[in-house]
Design a protein around this motif. Structure first.
Motif, mmCIF file in Angstrom:
data_model
loop_
_atom_site.group_PDB
_atom_site.id
_atom_site.type_symbol
_atom_site.label_atom_id
_atom_site.label_comp_id
_atom_site.label_asym_id
_atom_site.label_seq_id
_atom_site.Cartn_x
_atom_site.Cartn_y
_atom_site.Cartn_z
ATOM 1 N N VAL A 174 44.794 52.380 13.028
ATOM 2 C CA VAL A 174 45.990 51.954 12.792
ATOM 3 C C VAL A 174 47.124 52.497 13.669
ATOM 4 O O VAL A 174 47.465 53.574 13.109
ATOM 5 N N PRO A 175 47.502 51.978 14.478
ATOM 6 C CA PRO A 175 48.443 52.442 15.340
ATOM 7 C C PRO A 175 49.833 52.785 14.845
ATOM 8 O O PRO A 175 50.077 52.076 13.711
ATOM 9 N N SER A 176 50.733 53.611 15.093
ATOM 10 C CA SER A 176 51.961 54.046 14.592
ATOM 11 C C SER A 176 52.872 52.633 14.800
ATOM 12 O O SER A 176 52.603 51.854 15.628
ATOM 13 N N PRO A 177 53.810 52.495 14.087
ATOM 14 C CA PRO A 177 54.811 51.170 14.247
ATOM 15 C C PRO A 177 55.267 51.378 15.638
ATOM 16 O O PRO A 177 55.332 50.108 16.127
ATOM 17 N N GLU A 178 55.517 52.434 16.317
ATOM 18 C CA GLU A 178 56.195 52.562 17.703
ATOM 19 C C GLU A 178 54.812 52.018 18.546
ATOM 20 O O GLU A 178 55.113 51.121 19.309
ATOM 21 N N HIS A 179 53.725 52.329 18.272
ATOM 22 C CA HIS A 179 52.623 51.998 19.254
ATOM 23 C C HIS A 179 52.443 50.294 19.107
ATOM 24 O O HIS A 179 51.957 49.720 19.861
ATOM 25 N N MET A 180 52.418 49.951 17.777
ATOM 26 C CA MET A 180 52.113 48.718 17.497
ATOM 27 C C MET A 180 53.319 47.597 18.234
ATOM 28 O O MET A 180 52.934 46.744 18.857
ATOM 29 N N HIS A 181 54.483 47.910 18.026
ATOM 30 C CA HIS A 181 55.604 47.346 18.821
ATOM 31 C C HIS A 181 55.429 47.374 20.431
ATOM 32 O O HIS A 181 55.279 46.242 20.889
ATOM 33 N N ARG A 182 54.935 48.623 21.079
ATOM 34 C CA ARG A 182 54.660 48.295 22.297
ATOM 35 C C ARG A 182 53.474 47.739 22.923
ATOM 36 O O ARG A 182 53.437 46.861 23.753
ATOM 37 N N ILE A 183 52.429 47.501 22.095
ATOM 38 C CA ILE A 183 51.336 46.932 22.293
ATOM 39 C C ILE A 183 51.466 45.355 22.220
ATOM 40 O O ILE A 183 51.150 44.564 23.073
ATOM 41 N N ALA A 184 52.389 45.048 21.252
ATOM 42 C CA ALA A 184 52.632 43.589 20.747
ATOM 43 C C ALA A 184 53.669 43.066 21.915
ATOM 44 O O ALA A 184 53.594 41.956 22.422
ATOM 45 N N CYS A 185 54.639 44.080 22.492
ATOM 46 C CA CYS A 185 55.372 43.621 23.548
ATOM 47 C C CYS A 185 54.671 43.242 24.942
ATOM 48 O O CYS A 185 54.961 42.362 25.614
ATOM 49 N N ALA A 186 53.916 44.275 25.123
ATOM 50 C CA ALA A 186 52.834 44.046 26.263
ATOM 51 C C ALA A 186 52.073 42.713 26.242
ATOM 52 O O ALA A 186 51.719 42.346 27.360
ATOM 53 N N LEU A 187 51.911 42.171 25.116
ATOM 54 C CA LEU A 187 50.928 41.172 24.994
ATOM 55 C C LEU A 187 51.871 39.867 24.859
ATOM 56 O O LEU A 187 51.565 38.869 24.198
ATOM 57 N N ASP A 188 53.252 39.973 24.781
ATOM 58 C CA ASP A 188 54.030 39.061 24.441
ATOM 59 C C ASP A 188 53.951 38.269 23.094
ATOM 60 O O ASP A 188 53.869 36.983 22.902
ATOM 61 N N SER A 189 53.670 39.522 22.016
ATOM 62 C CA SER A 189 53.641 39.039 20.767
ATOM 63 C C SER A 189 54.337 39.718 19.883
ATOM 64 O O SER A 189 55.459 40.429 20.366
ATOM 65 N N THR A 190 54.136 39.873 18.604
ATOM 66 C CA THR A 190 54.866 40.559 17.430
ATOM 67 C C THR A 190 53.866 41.433 16.990
ATOM 68 O O THR A 190 52.586 41.179 16.804
ATOM 69 N N ALA A 239 51.434 48.952 27.933
ATOM 70 C CA ALA A 239 52.209 49.477 26.552
ATOM 71 C C ALA A 239 52.655 50.982 26.413
ATOM 72 O O ALA A 239 53.515 51.226 25.549
ATOM 73 N N GLY A 240 52.094 51.842 27.581
ATOM 74 C CA GLY A 240 52.479 53.111 27.434
ATOM 75 C C GLY A 240 51.795 53.987 26.443
ATOM 76 O O GLY A 240 52.356 55.021 26.034
ATOM 77 N N VAL A 241 50.574 53.480 26.206
ATOM 78 C CA VAL A 241 49.542 54.050 25.144
ATOM 79 C C VAL A 241 48.323 54.623 25.744
ATOM 80 O O VAL A 241 47.986 53.936 26.860
ATOM 81 N N SER A 242 47.397 55.358 25.174
ATOM 82 C CA SER A 242 46.339 55.570 25.763
ATOM 83 C C SER A 242 45.246 54.465 25.494
ATOM 84 O O SER A 242 45.457 54.007 24.662
ATOM 85 N N ARG A 243 44.210 54.301 26.508
ATOM 86 C CA ARG A 243 43.210 53.352 26.447
ATOM 87 C C ARG A 243 42.442 53.691 24.973
ATOM 88 O O ARG A 243 41.824 52.730 24.319
ATOM 89 N N ALA A 244 42.416 54.856 24.586
ATOM 90 C CA ALA A 244 41.717 55.393 23.323
ATOM 91 C C ALA A 244 42.239 54.663 22.223
ATOM 92 O O ALA A 244 41.525 54.181 21.505
ATOM 93 N N ILE A 245 43.825 54.726 22.231
ATOM 94 C CA ILE A 245 44.430 53.866 21.127
ATOM 95 C C ILE A 245 44.035 52.361 21.147
ATOM 96 O O ILE A 245 43.758 51.946 20.069
ATOM 97 N N ILE A 246 43.978 51.824 22.271
ATOM 98 C CA ILE A 246 43.619 50.436 22.432
ATOM 99 C C ILE A 246 42.524 50.162 21.792
ATOM 100 O O ILE A 246 42.074 49.480 20.862
ATOM 101 N N SER A 247 41.364 50.859 22.401
ATOM 102 C CA SER A 247 40.354 50.679 21.883
ATOM 103 C C SER A 247 39.841 50.965 20.343
ATOM 104 O O SER A 247 38.957 50.178 19.710
ATOM 105 N N MET A 248 40.409 51.981 19.860
ATOM 106 C CA MET A 248 40.063 52.159 18.495
ATOM 107 C C MET A 248 40.963 51.086 17.515
ATOM 108 O O MET A 248 40.576 50.737 16.728
#
Length: 68
Positions: A43-59, A27-36
């Motif tokens: 609550v991740p920023s909208p951009e981080h939410m999108h990156r995490i969701a795409c990495a998980l094939d979700s929305t 997702a191109g974010v830190s592991r700390a962001i994922i853990s928290m």
């Protein structure tokens, strides 16, 4: 008040069979962001939410949207 775990994100991560570190890298974010985010302490920023969701094939809505 105790933070509420993000069960949708926890389930998506488990289904993906990735580790937190792998998801963070994909997702191109830190592991700390994922853990928290998993633990409901952040609550991740909208951009981080999108990156995490795409990495998980979700929305972002499916993983971080309001519970009904």
């Amino acid at each position: 008040m105790k933070p509420r775990k993000n069960l949708q994100l926890i389930m998506a991560l488990a289904e993906s069979e990735m580790k937190q570190k792998d998801l963070a890298e994909k997702a191109g974010v830190s592991r700390a962001i994922i853990s928290m985010a998993l633990n409901g302490r952040y609550v991740p920023s909208p951009e981080h939410m999108h990156r995490i969701a795409c990495a998980l094939d979700s929305t972002a809505q499916e993983l971080f949207g309001e519970e009904k």
